[in-house]
Design an enzyme around this catalytic site. Sequence first.
Site: not given
Ligand code: MIG
Length: 768
Positions: A409, A412, A483
């Site tokens: 996650d 980016e 998201d």
């Molecule tokens: O700033 O880890 O897209 O699936 O649950 C949010 C917490 C960070 C974004 C991800 C999401 C995840 C969440 N993350």
Amino acid sequence: MPQLPKYTQTGQTITFAFPNHDLQLSVLTSAIIRVFENRGDSGQSYAIEGKKEQPTDFTLKDVGDHYELTTADLLVKVDSDQHVDIYDAAGNPLAVDYRGKRQLLDKGVDKVHERLVEAEGHSVSSSTTGADSSYFQVVKSLAADEHLYGLGDKTGYLDKRGFEYDNWNTDNPAPQMENFTKLYKSIPVMYGLKNGHPYGLFFDNPYKSHFDMGKESPNYYFYSAVDGNLDYYVLGGKTLKDVVSNYTYLTGRVPLPQKWTLGYQQSRWGYSASQQEVQEIADGLKKYDIPCDAIHFDVDYMRGYRVFTWDKDKYQGDPKKFVTSLKEQGIKAIPIIDPGVKKDPDYDVYADGIKKGYFVKSPDGKVYINKVWPGDSAFPDFGRPEVRQWWAHNDKFLTDIGVGGIWNDMNEPASFEGPIPDDVVFSDQDKPSTHKKMHNVYGHNMAKATYDGLKKYQDKRPYVITRAAYAGTQKYSTVWTGDNRSIWPHIQMMIPQLCNLGMSGFSFAGTDIGGFGSDTNAELLTRWIEAAVFSPLMRNHAAMGTRHQEPWSFGEPTLSIYRKFVKLRYRFIPYLYDLFEKGTKSGLPVMRPLVLNYDNDPRVRDLNDEFMVGDSVLVAPIVEKSKTKRLVYLPAGDWVDFWNNRQYTGNQDIVVNAPLDKLPLFIKKDAILPWGNPVDHISDEPDKTMTFKVFGDQGSYDHYQDDGTDFKYQDGEFNHYTLSVNAGQVSIQLPHHGFNPAYEKITVELPDKQVVLSYDAASNSYRE
Ligand code: MIG
């Protein structure tokens, strides 16, 4: 008209000497030609690995006012003004440079008004301000009848025409609507269907880039990038399928996944803060009879959000014990890993990264720090091979605990304290480069490192899920679309988004079922599980603080309907697995827009609420609130209603009733589908029996079987079955028998009878 430039030829590359920049055309195959103009950027492609050039016949002719390069599939014309015009072999225009002037969207506003408009929170569009400081642009003519696809995960509709998009991987939690120009991934491949003739263009440039798909003008579309070389690939082919296949030949194909990864997966940000809560979820799945193969562990399982740690206090001192026990319950643990490494000198991953110099640095040479979940954090320099190896090595911490895969996650990369400046020093392989260049490939390189780590320490087909990606990341990772929200526009968007991801090479993709942000509701969750029953990645996931959306959260009838569709999914897993196996060779996606299968049919060129799974299954979910019937367009051929076997002829719209518990589902007549056994989890034990359903009294089908987990299939340890049915007569052969045991028994269900065949070792085939 200036004179045609001189040219030189080296192998299959022609270099035209234009006054400012040389222009190169390289013939890779008869249907893939690279157009390249060196503008001073160096380095290799992140999307394309290995040599893709094949010995190919082509001719180059000077025809007076232009050159013509001809292959069996493509004709490229280059004139003295450096126009590059692409035609198919029959001379139909595909991508012809636009000769006119661009028509900016409006005439602009003065500075004073611009500030006032911006002060109210509106943004002034880039072409108005001229802020689009394009370094170069490629402007191609649009035909009145031209449809555009691809671009990966962008929002909006199947046909991208009329919209503009940016490639700059972005984590923006606002509701993603059709006016969003960018999301988490940059996959700069586009497909056109111009007067019915298919082609593709892949712009291999990781810098920030922009696609205007005929928003500015109905007469042209354009691509621009802020830096880098002009480097694009022309993709030809007789059908849209051929073109997609050529693109995935170039950038790579989704490898065969472990079979269980096609099972249902349950997730929620918050579960993993306690072992007890995760166990309650596993218990719920069992109690309510919902088949499931994985539970995802979001950021809370870590010790203070430190990656490659597992908070023992939350797991009775022994996370490995719990992960093992979950596995015994049939459920794999998939922990999340973010790139940000907490700045904490007492934390070994940070200390080690600092010692080795593995984090990106500010131009002044200090480690660059920004805030993410752990607070102040450093960012691994994933562009460097050595850093990727280090990261892969860290995966061992998780594979030792026994995880089933890793979820990446925030890559980016996202940052909480303002964007990372363009000039932060990121490496491009072993050379210092900039964030400006490496941003869009950051997630790609992290996913690759994770893939390598899992492969090395697990010896299974790596299961990586990543949010950020670049073209080619499909070789290493599954993706999810980030998201979304629990709103009807997002169940609608799922269809074009997954279809375009599939056409962009990312066959293994999914959305958060039920919606991530905002509160879901019973009807939306129900329709979502129906619409996502064929989603290659099938995961229910929600944000912390939102209403719970486990299958049992709304009681009946939601629970029963949810269960019915998850069980249906498991029946279809062998079909999906077959499609993945076929995709490793064809590069065609599992979930596809109708236009990919029927590119001659004008009715399907912007069809946003239906899709196909392979060539045989047509799905037309309900994606609107309170709707209980809908029109379904059936393309050419005959179709069988999956639920009642009623037959329809294609090329027409039919009205289908779809009360809350029904997903409109049609099977192509004479299709044969494998039909998985009813199971709670995909087992590592080989299936002893298999069933095939025949939707007619004839047809044929190729079925694949292996151990579903490791790489032994690459040494021939797989079975290839061929079924054929003729006037109700069934025959099954085993043209490749490398995996044991082959099915002992195969049941073939025809519309009016059932045939049971048994394996006969002597003839290595099946007999009644
Ligand atoms: O700033 O880890 O897209 O699936 O649950 C949010 C917490 C960070 C974004 C991800 C999401 C995840 C969440 N993350």
